[in-house]
Design an enzyme around this catalytic site. Structure first.
Site, PDB file in Angstrom:
ATOM      1  N   SER A  19       0.827  -1.200   0.000  1.00 44.60           N
ATOM      2  CA  SER A  19       0.000   0.000   0.000  1.00 44.60           C
ATOM      3  C   SER A  19       0.873   1.267   0.000  1.00 44.60           C
ATOM      4  O   SER A  19       1.664   1.461  -0.915  1.00 44.60           O
ATOM      5  CB  SER A  19      -0.962  -0.028   1.196  1.00 44.60           C
ATOM      6  OG  SER A  19      -1.964   0.943   1.064  1.00 44.60           O
ATOM      7  N   ASP A  44     -10.182  -3.646  -4.936  1.00 43.58           N
ATOM      8  CA  ASP A  44      -9.276  -2.666  -4.341  1.00 43.58           C
ATOM      9  C   ASP A  44      -9.257  -1.433  -5.222  1.00 43.58           C
ATOM     10  O   ASP A  44      -9.030  -1.543  -6.437  1.00 43.58           O
ATOM     11  CB  ASP A  44      -7.872  -3.275  -4.221  1.00 43.58           C
ATOM     12  CG  ASP A  44      -6.849  -2.336  -3.598  1.00 43.58           C
ATOM     13  OD1 ASP A  44      -7.231  -1.242  -3.137  1.00 43.58           O
ATOM     14  OD2 ASP A  44      -5.657  -2.703  -3.566  1.00 43.58           O
ATOM     15  N   HIS A  90      -8.107  -5.017  -0.616  1.00 45.66           N
ATOM     16  CA  HIS A  90      -6.986  -4.241  -0.102  1.00 45.66           C
ATOM     17  C   HIS A  90      -6.654  -4.656   1.333  1.00 45.66           C
ATOM     18  O   HIS A  90      -7.528  -4.739   2.191  1.00 45.66           O
ATOM     19  CB  HIS A  90      -7.287  -2.741  -0.134  1.00 45.66           C
ATOM     20  CG  HIS A  90      -6.072  -1.904   0.149  1.00 45.66           C
ATOM     21  ND1 HIS A  90      -5.116  -1.663  -0.806  1.00 45.66           N
ATOM     22  CD2 HIS A  90      -5.634  -1.287   1.278  1.00 45.66           C
ATOM     23  CE1 HIS A  90      -4.149  -0.935  -0.277  1.00 45.66           C
ATOM     24  NE2 HIS A  90      -4.442  -0.696   0.985  1.00 45.66           N
TER      25      HIS A  90
END
Length: 374
Positions: free
Chosen positions: A156, A314, A344
């Site tokens: 991320s 995501d 995610h």
């Protein structure tokens, strides 16, 4: 669903605390995360775990026990929107322990500074300083790391830092040791288009909602939160933003960079007129250190072979897919690992009590790739 309900509840509570002047919303969220997740550095029979600093940046080191030999090395940057989480969280502690044991590798999990106290480029500078320190002859020798087998990785926001660091250090001809690989887990790589197909498809899908990502970007770039509606409307990247050239737009033109099965029936949202001056007010939007997807082809071509993991559910899916495509166009060897049932943050859900099948598979395949390519 339970985790999402809790997360949204804490987000609303943090917004209320922020509005009332009790504390910054991020501080409340991090306090909750620390209470639930942060664990001490505890060694085990297979791995020695210590807290130290790397280039002046707090770092948790996972060093396999056993014979004295050169090992592979991985520097890892955690996720959390540049504002949340920590290398000391149970989730990342478990991941890095498993990496160290399964790969027989030295893992450096970096605790870079967080927003709101630190804003871009502080997090980037921490990641860069830690990476430079790791690649130094002194540190490689101290930890017994093979200089030919070092990887930069992150998930991320940490994937964003890993990509930016890989670009910078791969282009630094003064370095004698460089990364052999980069492994990016559902990375966030651009903030000019909040209407990619994945942003449109997954805007209300847990756990990373579209408005949260715009908020994280503004916090990271040290910008006023009042700009959030402009970002979510793509007013900041309208055609009357003269600072955004056609060349820049081509680097995130998903109509050309994404395969048909990801574009589906979604249409681009490009405003003719928006809010002129936003890019000038928030220059980080155009800075490749913050948005690695905007890098020039020549820079991308110097980066090491890459692993890019993406998840169907995501908002950041298309950031990773476009980056993988641009890396390939630049001549970089890329392994794309896409999970049709992924969401995610799924990789941290590989252990009890929040264990998922896709979490276990993603960790297993990520470590397998590192084993085969590092």
């Amino acid at each position: 669903m339970l985790l999402d309900a809790l997360f949204r509840s804490f987000m609303q509570a943090s917004d209320a605390a922020h509005a009332l002047g009790v504390c910054h919303r991020v501080h409340l969220l991090n306090r909750v995360v620390s209470w639930v997740e942060v664990v001490e550095a505890r060694s085990c029979p297979a791995v020695n775990v210590t807290d130290t600093t790397l280039g002046g940046v707090p770092t948790r080191v996972f060093h396999p026990r056993g014979e004295n030999k050169l090992r592979r090395g991985v520097i890892y940057f955690h996720g959390g929107g540049w504002a949340l989480c920590s290398a000391r969280m149970r989730s990342y502690d478990r991941l890095c322990r498993k990496m160290a044991e399964d790969l027989d590798a030295v893992i450096m999990s970096v605790d870079y500074r967080l927003a709101p106290e630190a804003v871009f480029p502080d997090q980037y500078h921490d990641a860069l300083a830690a990476s430079r320190a790791l690649l130094s002859a002194e540190l490689l020798q101290q930890y017994g790391i093979d200089p030919q087998r070092v990887c930069v990785s992150g998930d991320s926001a940490g994937g964003n830092l890993a990509a930016a660091v890989a670009q910078e250090l791969s282009s630094d001809d003064s370095l004698k040791v460089k990364f052999k690989a980069q492994a990016l887990i559902y990375p966030v790589l651009q903030a000019l288009d909040f209407y990619t197909p994945s942003y449109q498809q997954n805007q209300a899908v847990p756990i990373l909602y579209r408005p949260y990502m715009a908020r994280f970007w503004l916090q990271y770039l040290g910008a006023d939160s009042s700009l959030e509606p402009l970002l979510l409307a793509n007013n900041h990247s309208s055609l009357d933003q003269l600072a955004i050239s056609a060349t820049t737009r081509s680097k995130l033109n998903w109509t050309a960079l994404l395969p048909a099965e990801r574009k589906k029936n979604f249409k681009p949202v490009v405003k003719e007129k928006g809010s002129p001056g936003v890019v000038g007010e928030v220059p980080g939007l155009m800075d490749v250190r913050a948005a690695p997807l905007l890098a020039e082809k020549g820079v991308l071509g110097k980066t090491p072979k890459a692993y890019v993991m993406t998840c169907e559910f995501d908002v950041l899916r298309d950031d990773g897919l476009m980056y993988g495509g641009r890396l390939r166009e630049a001549g970089v060897e890329v392994t794309s690992d896409h999970y049709e049932d992924g969401f995610h943050g799924c990789m941290v859900f590989a252990n009890l009590p929040m264990m998922s099948s896709v979490g276990q598979r993603s960790v297993r395949n990520y470590i397998r790739w590192l084993d085969q390519n590092l």
